[in-house]
Design a protein around this motif. Structure first.
Motif, mmCIF file in Angstrom:
data_model
loop_
_atom_site.group_PDB
_atom_site.id
_atom_site.type_symbol
_atom_site.label_atom_id
_atom_site.label_comp_id
_atom_site.label_asym_id
_atom_site.label_seq_id
_atom_site.Cartn_x
_atom_site.Cartn_y
_atom_site.Cartn_z
ATOM 1 N N GLY A 203 0.816 -1.207 0.000
ATOM 2 C CA GLY A 203 0.000 0.000 0.000
ATOM 3 C C GLY A 203 0.846 1.251 0.000
ATOM 4 O O GLY A 203 1.980 1.261 0.509
ATOM 5 N N ILE A 204 0.316 2.334 -0.583
ATOM 6 C CA ILE A 204 1.020 3.612 -0.565
ATOM 7 C C ILE A 204 0.018 4.737 -0.340
ATOM 8 O O ILE A 204 -1.057 4.769 -0.955
ATOM 9 N N LEU A 205 0.357 5.632 0.571
ATOM 10 C CA LEU A 205 -0.459 6.798 0.921
ATOM 11 C C LEU A 205 0.346 8.058 0.625
ATOM 12 O O LEU A 205 1.532 8.124 0.953
ATOM 13 N N ILE A 206 -0.296 9.063 0.021
ATOM 14 C CA ILE A 206 0.357 10.346 -0.221
ATOM 15 C C ILE A 206 -0.554 11.455 0.316
ATOM 16 O O ILE A 206 -1.754 11.487 0.017
ATOM 17 N N PHE A 207 0.039 12.355 1.104
ATOM 18 C CA PHE A 207 -0.688 13.463 1.731
ATOM 19 C C PHE A 207 -0.147 14.785 1.207
ATOM 20 O O PHE A 207 1.052 14.912 0.920
ATOM 21 N N ASN A 208 -1.018 15.773 1.109
ATOM 22 C CA ASN A 208 -0.577 17.089 0.632
ATOM 23 C C ASN A 208 -0.236 18.042 1.773
ATOM 24 O O ASN A 208 -0.071 19.237 1.574
ATOM 25 N N LYS A 209 -0.156 17.520 2.976
ATOM 26 C CA LYS A 209 0.291 18.303 4.117
ATOM 27 C C LYS A 209 0.940 17.361 5.124
ATOM 28 O O LYS A 209 0.900 16.144 4.969
ATOM 29 N N ARG A 210 1.505 17.933 6.146
ATOM 30 C CA ARG A 210 2.259 17.139 7.114
ATOM 31 C C ARG A 210 1.348 16.250 7.962
ATOM 32 O O ARG A 210 0.329 16.689 8.480
ATOM 33 N N ILE A 211 1.731 15.013 8.075
ATOM 34 C CA ILE A 211 1.163 14.079 9.037
ATOM 35 C C ILE A 211 2.342 13.305 9.594
ATOM 36 O O ILE A 211 3.249 12.915 8.852
ATOM 37 N N SER A 212 2.377 13.106 10.880
ATOM 38 C CA SER A 212 3.546 12.485 11.493
ATOM 39 C C SER A 212 3.614 10.996 11.178
ATOM 40 O O SER A 212 2.601 10.351 10.885
ATOM 41 N N GLU A 213 4.802 10.451 11.274
ATOM 42 C CA GLU A 213 4.992 9.015 11.074
ATOM 43 C C GLU A 213 4.207 8.227 12.117
ATOM 44 O O GLU A 213 3.587 7.215 11.803
ATOM 45 N N ALA A 214 4.214 8.722 13.345
ATOM 46 C CA ALA A 214 3.496 8.034 14.428
ATOM 47 C C ALA A 214 2.000 7.977 14.154
ATOM 48 O O ALA A 214 1.349 6.958 14.428
ATOM 49 N N ASP A 215 1.453 9.073 13.598
ATOM 50 C CA ASP A 215 0.017 9.085 13.285
ATOM 51 C C ASP A 215 -0.320 8.114 12.156
ATOM 52 O O ASP A 215 -1.389 7.484 12.159
ATOM 53 N N CYS A 216 0.580 7.989 11.186
ATOM 54 C CA CYS A 216 0.360 7.015 10.106
ATOM 55 C C CYS A 216 0.266 5.604 10.674
ATOM 56 O O CYS A 216 -0.667 4.854 10.358
ATOM 57 N N TYR A 217 1.220 5.251 11.499
ATOM 58 C CA TYR A 217 1.208 3.926 12.122
ATOM 59 C C TYR A 217 -0.032 3.728 12.981
ATOM 60 O O TYR A 217 -0.675 2.675 12.951
ATOM 61 N N ARG A 218 -0.356 4.751 13.752
ATOM 62 C CA ARG A 218 -1.484 4.624 14.687
ATOM 63 C C ARG A 218 -2.789 4.366 13.933
ATOM 64 O O ARG A 218 -3.532 3.430 14.277
ATOM 65 N N VAL A 219 -3.051 5.152 12.899
ATOM 66 C CA VAL A 219 -4.312 5.008 12.165
ATOM 67 C C VAL A 219 -4.373 3.656 11.454
ATOM 68 O O VAL A 219 -5.393 2.954 11.513
ATOM 69 N N ILE A 220 -3.296 3.278 10.787
ATOM 70 C CA ILE A 220 -3.303 1.999 10.064
ATOM 71 C C ILE A 220 -3.501 0.834 11.025
ATOM 72 O O ILE A 220 -4.291 -0.091 10.749
ATOM 73 N N ASN A 221 -2.834 0.856 12.159
ATOM 74 C CA ASN A 221 -2.990 -0.243 13.121
ATOM 75 C C ASN A 221 -4.386 -0.268 13.738
ATOM 76 O O ASN A 221 -4.928 -1.343 14.022
ATOM 77 N N GLU A 222 -4.989 0.913 13.916
ATOM 78 C CA GLU A 222 -6.369 0.965 14.396
ATOM 79 C C GLU A 222 -7.312 0.308 13.389
ATOM 80 O O GLU A 222 -8.233 -0.437 13.768
ATOM 81 N N VAL A 223 -7.088 0.566 12.105
ATOM 82 C CA VAL A 223 -7.939 -0.011 11.065
ATOM 83 C C VAL A 223 -7.705 -1.518 10.963
ATOM 84 O O VAL A 223 -8.660 -2.290 10.784
ATOM 85 N N ILE A 224 -6.469 -1.951 11.081
ATOM 86 C CA ILE A 224 -6.184 -3.394 11.079
ATOM 87 C C ILE A 224 -6.925 -4.079 12.216
ATOM 88 O O ILE A 224 -7.557 -5.132 12.025
ATOM 89 N N ASP A 225 -6.876 -3.485 13.405
ATOM 90 C CA ASP A 225 -7.571 -4.067 14.563
ATOM 91 C C ASP A 225 -9.073 -4.159 14.311
ATOM 92 O O ASP A 225 -9.712 -5.170 14.618
ATOM 93 N N SER A 226 -9.631 -3.082 13.750
ATOM 94 C CA SER A 226 -11.076 -3.036 13.532
ATOM 95 C C SER A 226 -11.525 -4.030 12.463
ATOM 96 O O SER A 226 -12.557 -4.699 12.618
ATOM 97 N N VAL A 227 -10.748 -4.148 11.394
ATOM 98 C CA VAL A 227 -11.164 -4.962 10.243
ATOM 99 C C VAL A 227 -10.759 -6.424 10.397
ATOM 100 O O VAL A 227 -11.571 -7.329 10.198
ATOM 101 N N PHE A 228 -9.513 -6.665 10.756
ATOM 102 C CA PHE A 228 -8.988 -8.031 10.759
ATOM 103 C C PHE A 228 -9.047 -8.712 12.131
ATOM 104 O O PHE A 228 -8.987 -9.942 12.199
ATOM 105 N N LEU A 229 -9.134 -7.949 13.201
ATOM 106 C CA LEU A 229 -8.990 -8.533 14.535
ATOM 107 C C LEU A 229 -10.196 -8.243 15.420
ATOM 108 O O LEU A 229 -10.072 -7.981 16.620
ATOM 109 N N ASP A 230 -11.373 -8.315 14.853
ATOM 110 C CA ASP A 230 -12.622 -8.053 15.571
ATOM 111 C C ASP A 230 -12.927 -9.222 16.518
ATOM 112 O O ASP A 230 -13.253 -10.329 16.082
ATOM 113 N N ASN A 231 -12.800 -8.968 17.815
ATOM 114 C CA ASN A 231 -12.976 -10.043 18.803
ATOM 115 C C ASN A 231 -14.417 -10.528 18.928
ATOM 116 O O ASN A 231 -14.663 -11.571 19.553
ATOM 117 N N SER A 232 -15.356 -9.807 18.353
ATOM 118 C CA SER A 232 -16.748 -10.255 18.405
ATOM 119 C C SER A 232 -17.020 -11.400 17.424
ATOM 120 O O SER A 232 -18.054 -12.060 17.497
#
Length: 454
Positions: A203-232
């Motif tokens: 995957g590749i993401l391109i932004f037209n303004k600053r977003i931190s590396e930590a925020d990129c990791y945080r959002v992607i991992n949140e989506v992985i948890d929600s989509v792939f690791l749903d404990n319900s």
């Protein structure tokens, strides 16, 4: 989708996909069709019977699974893939389209004051996705005939994961990954996201303004948890999907400019090198160079090296000439698939055709590779220069650079390409000509002989 009719279509198609010498005659095919139908009706199939195969690719080992050819398991697996394709209308990623759109967006980045690129990759993606989980979370919510739903439930219970190699794995992974794409794009829409593409596990993401590396990791991992690791979703085997940290890359062009650094990222075998600078008016500009990754250079170099080493062993100068020419050219031919003809395009030039329009912006390593690979490998193997390489390199058909520039093609399609007389002559030079074979059979023999494959 009447399953008995689908079984017939699938097996007929599978048979036409085989090399001519391996195809079953009508009587043999009818026997196979009847057996598969009978095995299905009697429940005489077991999806746990897949064969494991470990394929070594460089320093990596790729684990795949497959069912026996013409077996009931393979036929039903293909049937389920077609069933899911019709139900979900998934648009599978197209590598050439994605790369073309990436090059377009890169052209727009040159004069932007700031942008961020984040490249990510999933670890062992197919083998990490639980087919049982995808079935319970997504597939079971759709409307199927009872026998179709029962077959799907049996399949995922017995296979557990969307193993690479199984016909169903691509669609199962795309069903869940499409949800990942939608949620990730939604979460990043207010962060300046202007480009997102995912090709299977890259995957590749391109932004037209600053977003931190930590925020990129945080959002992607949140989506992985929600989509792939749903404990319900209760399953015996959960998804193990996660980011491959060794293949992620964060680039902030403004930070690079301030630090007077260059950097690079890769996507689907292409390499993009960024060199930003700030002019006297405090305006940021970015120079791009394009190429292929060192991993791909090494892969293609080994291919040429294998050809030359084979020549040293057998001393077949005409085979060497044809193999090197086929390697350096784009190869186009047709193959029969059931009742239609499918166009096939192969070769380095076909795989990296975007470089054709940027030959003046190549990375030094890629330019050297494209201009000199054949000559350097010949020299490295201490082989005297063959007669066909003694002419000027500037117009040589054994130069990837020249052939990319001129888009040279070996077109094996009558009547618009190489004619039957020319093909016979080529086959005679390699000792594979047979007067009893038609054009398409000779094309197949020639392409196999020169290592292109068919």
């Amino acid at each position: 989708m009447d399953i008995n009719k689908e079984i017939e279509k699938i097996l007929e198609y599978q048979n036409t996909s085989q090399p001519q010498s391996n195809r079953k005659n009508r009587e043999e095919l009818e026997e196979i069709i009847n057996k598969v139908k009978q095995d299905y009706e009697q429940g005489n199939y077991d999806f746990k019977k897949s064969t494991h195969l470990a394929i070594k690719q460089g320093n990596k080992v790729r684990h795949t699974r497959s069912f026996e050819m013409f077996s009931c398991e393979e036929t039903l697996c293909i049937y389920l893939k077609r069933l899911l394709d019709k139900k979900y209308y998934i648009k599978y990623p197209n590598r050439n389209e994605y790369i073309h759109s990436l090059f377009d967006i890169v052209s727009a980045l040159r004069n932007m004051n700031d942008f961020v690129i984040f490249k990510f990759d999933f670890t062992d993606f197919f083998n990490s996705v639980s087919s049982e989980y995808v079935y319970k979370k997504y597939i079971s919510q759709r409307s199927f005939e009872r026998y179709q739903n029962d077959l799907l439930a049996t399949f995922v219970e017995q296979t557990k994961y969307a193993y690479a190699g199984l016909n169903t794995s691509n669609i199962i992974c795309e069903i869940i990954a499409n949800h990942f794409d939608e949620l990730l794009s939604l979460k990043l829409q207010d962060q300046g996201l202007i480009f997102y593409r995912r090709y299977i596990d890259d995957g590749i993401l391109i932004f037209n303004k600053r977003i931190s590396e930590a925020d990129c990791y945080r959002v992607i991992n949140e989506v992985i948890d929600s989509v792939f690791l749903d404990n319900s979703i209760l399953v015996s085997k959960k998804c193990t999907t996660q980011l491959n940290m060794a293949k992620t890359k964060y680039i902030s062009v403004f930070d690079l400019a301030n630090n007077h650094n260059s950097d690079c990222f890769d996507f689907l075998g292409y390499e993009f090198v960024l060199t930003p600078s700030i002019d006297n008016h405090n305006k940021l500009t970015t120079d791009f160079k394009f190429g292929i990754t060192q991993k791909k250079i090494d892969k293609y170099t080994k291919r040429v090296d294998d050809i030359v080493k084979k020549y040293k062993k057998h001393n077949d100068i005409e085979l060497l000439r044809h193999q090197l020419k086929a390697f350096c050219c784009r190869t186009v031919y047709q193959i029969p698939r059931y009742k239609t003809l499918v166009w096939k395009t192969k070769g380095f030039i076909a795989n990296y055709q975007e470089l054709r329009y940027r030959l003046d912006q190549l990375t030094p390593s890629t330019e050297n590779f494209m201009k000199n690979i054949v000559y350097s490998v010949i020299s490295a193997n201490a082989v005297p220069t063959p007669y066909f390489l003694k002419s000027s390199r500037d117009e040589s058909v054994y130069s990837l650079y020249n052939n990319m520039e001129k888009y040279r093609t070996l077109l094996f399609v009558e009547p618009i390409g190489i004619n039957i007389d020319g093909l016979k002559k080529m086959c005679e030079q390699l000792g594979v000509w047979d007067c009893n074979k038609d054009y398409d059979s000779l094309v197949r023999d020639y392409l196999i002989k020169v290592g292109v494959g068919h």
